[in-house]
Design a protein around this motif. Structure first.
Motif, short mmCIF file in Angstrom:
data_model
loop_
_atom_site.label_atom_id
_atom_site.label_comp_id
_atom_site.label_asym_id
_atom_site.label_seq_id
_atom_site.Cartn_x
_atom_site.Cartn_y
_atom_site.Cartn_z
N PHE A 54 0.18 33.03 54.23
CA PHE A 54 -1.00 32.28 52.85
C PHE A 54 -2.17 32.54 53.28
N ASN A 55 -2.64 32.28 54.03
CA ASN A 55 -3.59 32.19 54.65
C ASN A 55 -4.69 33.53 54.90
N TYR A 56 -3.65 34.87 55.00
CA TYR A 56 -3.43 36.22 54.87
C TYR A 56 -4.01 37.47 53.60
N GLY A 57 -3.15 36.48 52.71
CA GLY A 57 -3.40 36.60 51.80
C GLY A 57 -4.88 35.78 50.29
N VAL A 58 -4.78 35.68 50.80
CA VAL A 58 -5.88 34.24 50.45
C VAL A 58 -7.37 35.12 50.78
N THR A 59 -7.85 35.45 51.95
CA THR A 59 -8.36 36.39 52.96
C THR A 59 -8.79 37.45 52.57
N VAL A 60 -7.77 38.06 51.88
CA VAL A 60 -7.55 39.44 51.57
C VAL A 60 -8.04 39.49 50.00
N LEU A 61 -7.56 38.51 49.16
CA LEU A 61 -8.34 38.61 48.11
C LEU A 61 -9.74 37.96 47.88
N LEU A 62 -10.18 37.13 49.12
CA LEU A 62 -11.46 36.55 48.96
C LEU A 62 -12.27 38.18 49.41
N VAL A 63 -11.93 38.10 50.58
CA VAL A 63 -12.69 39.86 51.02
C VAL A 63 -12.75 40.89 49.61
N LEU A 64 -11.50 40.72 49.21
CA LEU A 64 -11.88 42.36 48.41
C LEU A 64 -12.75 41.80 46.56
N SER A 65 -12.63 40.70 46.64
CA SER A 65 -13.27 40.13 45.24
C SER A 65 -14.51 40.28 46.22
N ILE A 66 -15.25 40.35 46.82
CA ILE A 66 -16.56 40.10 47.53
C ILE A 66 -17.37 41.58 47.24
N ALA A 67 -16.22 42.95 48.12
CA ALA A 67 -16.98 43.76 48.51
C ALA A 67 -16.53 44.74 47.43
N PRO A 69 -17.07 44.91 44.19
CA PRO A 69 -18.08 44.80 43.79
C PRO A 69 -19.46 45.20 44.06
N LEU A 70 -19.84 44.49 45.48
CA LEU A 70 -20.86 45.53 46.19
C LEU A 70 -20.67 46.57 45.70
N ILE A 71 -20.19 47.05 46.68
CA ILE A 71 -19.88 48.53 46.62
C ILE A 71 -19.82 49.30 45.25
N PHE A 72 -19.52 48.64 44.03
CA PHE A 72 -20.08 48.99 42.56
C PHE A 72 -21.42 49.03 42.36
N ALA A 73 -21.45 47.59 42.81
CA ALA A 73 -23.07 47.64 42.32
C ALA A 73 -24.47 48.39 43.00
N ALA A 74 -23.85 47.78 44.45
CA ALA A 74 -24.76 48.84 45.04
C ALA A 74 -24.93 49.97 44.87
N ASN A 75 -23.62 51.12 44.80
CA ASN A 75 -23.42 52.47 45.30
C ASN A 75 -23.52 52.74 46.26
#
Length: 77
Positions: A54-67, A69-75
């Motif tokens: 459960f902790n692994y799944g939550v961590t992956v979702l959190l990292v992806l939800s941050i990473a 938008p940063l990748i697309f916003a900052a090019n």
């Protein structure tokens, strides 16, 4: 047993069943059994396995939800 009783026993490091015996045997060690009611405190092998998944799944979702938008916003490459 109400929520307040459970929280107070946890904060005082007392047995969750009887509230009399302690669960700590030093700073970082746990006793195997309660000295008052003989409740077993030792967890079995694999007890935390579901929590780890459960902790692994939550961590992956959190990292992806941050990473993402940063990748697309900052090019970033």
């Amino acid at each position: 047993m109400n929520f307040r009783t459970v929280v107070l026993r946890a904060l005082r490091l007392k047995c969750p069943v009887c509230g009399k015996g302690g669960i700590a045997n030093g700073l970082l060690n746990t006793q195997e059994k309660c000295s008052a009611c003989e409740t077993d405190f030792v967890v079995e092998s694999g007890y935390f396995l579901g929590a780890i998944y459960f902790n692994y799944g939550v961590t992956v979702l959190l990292v992806l939800s941050i990473a993402i938008p940063l990748i697309f916003a900052a090019n970033l490459p």
